[in-house]
Design an enzyme around this catalytic site. Structure first.
Site, mmCIF file in Angstrom:
data_model
loop_
_atom_site.group_PDB
_atom_site.id
_atom_site.type_symbol
_atom_site.label_atom_id
_atom_site.label_comp_id
_atom_site.label_asym_id
_atom_site.label_seq_id
_atom_site.Cartn_x
_atom_site.Cartn_y
_atom_site.Cartn_z
ATOM 1 N N THR A 102 0.876 -1.175 0.000
ATOM 2 C CA THR A 102 0.000 0.000 0.000
ATOM 3 C C THR A 102 0.910 1.222 0.000
ATOM 4 O OG1 THR A 102 -0.042 0.190 2.386
ATOM 5 C CG2 THR A 102 -1.718 -1.198 1.382
ATOM 6 N N GLU A 128 -5.804 -3.657 -1.145
ATOM 7 C CA GLU A 128 -6.279 -4.812 -0.383
ATOM 8 C C GLU A 128 -7.440 -5.549 -1.042
ATOM 9 O OE1 GLU A 128 -5.549 -1.841 0.742
ATOM 10 O OE2 GLU A 128 -4.645 -1.886 2.742
ATOM 11 N N LYS A 185 -16.032 16.484 11.389
ATOM 12 C CA LYS A 185 -17.138 16.368 12.343
ATOM 13 C C LYS A 185 -17.500 17.759 12.845
ATOM 14 C CE LYS A 185 -16.027 11.718 13.766
ATOM 15 N NZ LYS A 185 -14.577 11.549 13.636
ATOM 16 N N TRP A 202 -21.495 14.672 10.535
ATOM 17 C CA TRP A 202 -20.378 14.494 9.605
ATOM 18 C C TRP A 202 -20.611 15.254 8.307
ATOM 19 C CZ3 TRP A 202 -18.823 8.581 9.688
ATOM 20 C CH2 TRP A 202 -18.328 8.281 10.972
HETATM 21 P P1 ADP Z 1 -3.252 3.248 -0.477
HETATM 22 O O1 ADP Z 1 -2.116 2.388 -0.823
HETATM 23 O O2 ADP Z 1 -2.949 4.707 -0.286
HETATM 24 O O3 ADP Z 1 -4.242 2.684 0.471
HETATM 25 P P2 ADP Z 1 -4.787 2.447 -2.735
HETATM 26 O O4 ADP Z 1 -4.267 2.712 -4.088
HETATM 27 O O5 ADP Z 1 -4.932 1.100 -2.250
HETATM 28 O O6 ADP Z 1 -3.921 3.341 -1.851
HETATM 29 O O7 ADP Z 1 -6.102 3.288 -2.566
HETATM 30 C C1 ADP Z 1 -7.213 2.916 -1.817
HETATM 31 C C2 ADP Z 1 -8.048 4.092 -1.411
HETATM 32 O O8 ADP Z 1 -8.239 5.026 -2.455
HETATM 33 C C3 ADP Z 1 -9.431 3.699 -0.994
HETATM 34 O O9 ADP Z 1 -9.471 3.177 0.297
HETATM 35 C C4 ADP Z 1 -10.190 5.019 -1.118
HETATM 36 O O10 ADP Z 1 -10.002 5.847 0.015
HETATM 37 C C5 ADP Z 1 -9.518 5.662 -2.299
HETATM 38 N N1 ADP Z 1 -10.316 5.450 -3.504
HETATM 39 C C6 ADP Z 1 -10.139 4.524 -4.449
HETATM 40 N N2 ADP Z 1 -11.060 4.665 -5.422
HETATM 41 C C7 ADP Z 1 -11.848 5.692 -5.067
HETATM 42 C C8 ADP Z 1 -12.997 6.328 -5.640
HETATM 43 N N3 ADP Z 1 -13.494 5.954 -6.804
HETATM 44 N N4 ADP Z 1 -13.548 7.349 -4.957
HETATM 45 C C9 ADP Z 1 -13.052 7.769 -3.787
HETATM 46 N N5 ADP Z 1 -11.981 7.222 -3.201
HETATM 47 C C10 ADP Z 1 -11.383 6.199 -3.826
#
Ligand code: ADP
Length: 543
Positions: free
Chosen positions: A187, A332, A441, A446
């Protein structure tokens, strides 16, 4: 009673074998790091993947060993996907956009034995190598003619094309348990240290079937697919697996990710389907508007990784004739979790009502179950209003991180906590309102920073927007809007704030606007809100 069907383990090598046999002449085209283009077929890619597997065997790589890649989307990277995983080792794709300290942490944590890298990353590799003792050899993904005369790397740098040239293309892909590890992706550590997600052959194949479905990528042997999403992060959303599964022609952009280079490739290769993060598409849209260009063949686009603002959906649809499918996922989840395509009863809605639905993150694809829960873990209703923590489960969702935490601890409830906050509507459309750490918040209620950002970029003068919570004496926290103004435009804070009127509840409206030259981003192009919160620490709001 057990079924009486063949027990053939699902393996990644099966994908390239299938493509080489049944789509032998279908092309893979690459914009080379060295300049110019390379084109060959699935049959040739299969032969070279087998040469690579022989080379890895000769270098002493065994089942389960981690082999790293630091590379763009190219045919050689594609061969590494198949050669490494196919022979039973683990293809560890490394994101070169991470900080060097994170890269050192990741390579050491994975204990990579070899690292294959593109010419672009030689200076980076020279910095990393002395700090990565497990790496026995660094392999430069180029031919002899482009090998540097000297490097500061300890020991000899190997040449990819020389390694392959020394091998024949006879290699029998081993058959093993489909649960064996196939690839590893960390990640990006937006909120924490990078964590390793270790995919299996089974999870990758199941994800690939799911990604190919009509309401997902909908890709076929009539498609030409260009993944802008990098193969160095979350396996380019599974496209390097789905393309050979379906016999799509594959177009790989190499390091040419600017709008002009992408546009050239879309037109030159007749691309029909492409995938990437919103920032790429904003850049492309601006370029095409300036040059008054149109697409000849491009029809479908998957947008994900960050929220896709309705303004982007609309512009691509109405001006360029391209349908955007908004998708959500994470490292994940392999990564596809949800994709947004309308159901039949929604097709009679007005265009604006349809865009409003399409800007949601979408419906669960088969293989992903999801729910939203409150702070006590109680499931919340699918009414499109209640929002809570988003939990997912399924055969291509992480169970544990690689060498981190107690085994079983991460998902002991049977669910994986995504760290995102979302609503789910009665039709099953999920909408992300925030990352849980970014939720604002205000007076116990929220406010969704994502919704406020999406609305702000709908204003013609706004290039990019971020909303963070800042302390407030009465409401504990209130939204602050931080924007980058589009070149050649001028706009005041009052004009931007009045743009929110009638679009959100009045108490959601940001309390203040700050103008900046640029916003900080993570290695995967997401807004780096931890940095913004630091930059604006101590910010005092009036009222
Ligand atoms: P990281 O390694 O930073 O977790 P990832 O590439 O796995 O990055 O990204 C996952 C995160 O990206 C998600 O948990 C979410 O917060 C955000 N994300 C992915 N797709 C979208 C989407 N279409 N809209 C909003 N947020 C998104």
């Amino acid at each position: 009673m057990l079924g009486l069907m063949m027990l053939e383990p699902l393996r990644i090598a099966g994908l390239i074998e299938h493509a080489a046999k049944w789509h032998a002449d279908t092309e893979i085209v690459t914009r080379l790091v060295e300049g110019g283009f390379h084109r060959y077929t699935y049959a040739a890619a299969h032969r070279r993947s087998k040469q690579l597997a022989n080379a890895l065997t000769e270098l002493g790589i065994n089942w389960g060993d981690r082999v790293g890649t630091l590379a763009w989307n190219t045919h050689r990277h594609f061969e590494l996907y198949y050669g490494i995983s196919g022979m039973g080792a683990v293809c560890h794709t490394i994101n070169p956009r991470l900080f060097p300290e994170q890269l050192v942490y990741i390579i050491n944590h994975a204990e990579d034995r070899l690292v294959f890298f593109d010419l672009t990353f030689l200076p980076l590799v020279e910095r990393l190598a002395p700090l990565c003792p497990t790496v026995e050899a660094w392999v430069l993904m180029t031919n002899r003619a482009h090998m540097p005369e000297a490097t500061t790397l300890p020991g000899e740098v190997r040449c990819y094309e020389d390694l392959l040239a020394a091998q024949n293309d006879e290699f029998v892909w081993p058959v093993f348990d489909e649960n064996m590890a196939s690839s590893l992706c960390y990640t990006s550590g937006t909120t924490d240290q990078p964590k390793g997600v270790l995919y299996s052959h089974r999870s990758t194949l199941l994800h690939s079937y799911a990604a190919s479905l009509p309401d997902c990528f909908n890709c076929s042997a009539r498609d030409v697919v260009l993944p802008v999403v990098p193969m160095f992060h979350v396996n380019a959303w599974g496209i390097p697996y789905a393309a050979p599964m379906n016999g799509c022609k594959l177009v790989l952009p190499g390091p040419g990710l600017d709008a002009a280079s992408l546009y050239e490739l879309y037109e030159q290769e007749g691309v029909t389907f492409t995938a990437g993060v919103p920032t790429i598409w904003f850049g492309l849209l601006q370029f095409m508007r300036e040059k008054k260009l149109r697409f000849s063949t491009l029809k479908n686009m998957i947008v994900g990784g960050a929220s896709c603002p309705p303004a982007l959906l609309k512009a691509f649809d109405e001006e360029l004739g391209v349908t955007i499918r908004h998708a959500w996922g994470m490292t994940e989840t392999s990564p596809l979790g949800t994709v947004c395509t309308l159901k039949s009863q929604q097709l009679s809605l007005s265009p604006d009502e349809q865009f409003a639905i399409q800007s949601k993150q979408g419906r669960a694809i088969f293989g992903v179950d999801m729910k939203i829960v409150d702070d006590e873990g109680q499931e919340l209703p699918h009414d499109g209003v209640a929002f809570g923590d988003l939990l997912v489960r399924g055969p291509f969702i992480v169970a544990d991180y690689y060498r981190a935490g107690e085994p079983g601890e991460l998902t002991k409830s049977g669910w994986f906590r995504t760290g995102d906050v979302a609503t789910i509507d009665p039709n099953g459309f999920m909408q992300i309102t925030d990352r849980s750490k970014d939720v604002i918040k205000s007076g116990g209620e929220w406010i969704s920073s994502i919704e406020l950002e999406n609305l702000a970029v709908g204003h013609p003068a706004v290039a990019e927007a971020a909303v963070i919570g800042v302390p407030h004496s009465k409401w504990s926290e209130r939204p602050l809007l931080i924007i980058v103004v589009r070149p050649g435009h001028e706009v005041t804070a009052e004009e931007i704030l009045s743009f929110y009127e009638g679009k959100v509840a009045s108490w959601w409206k940001p309390n203040a606007v700050e103008f900046v030259q640029q916003l900080p981003h993570t290695a995967t192009g997401k807004l780096l809100k931890t940095q913004l919160r630091k930059d604006f620490a101590g910010y005092v709001l009036g009222g």
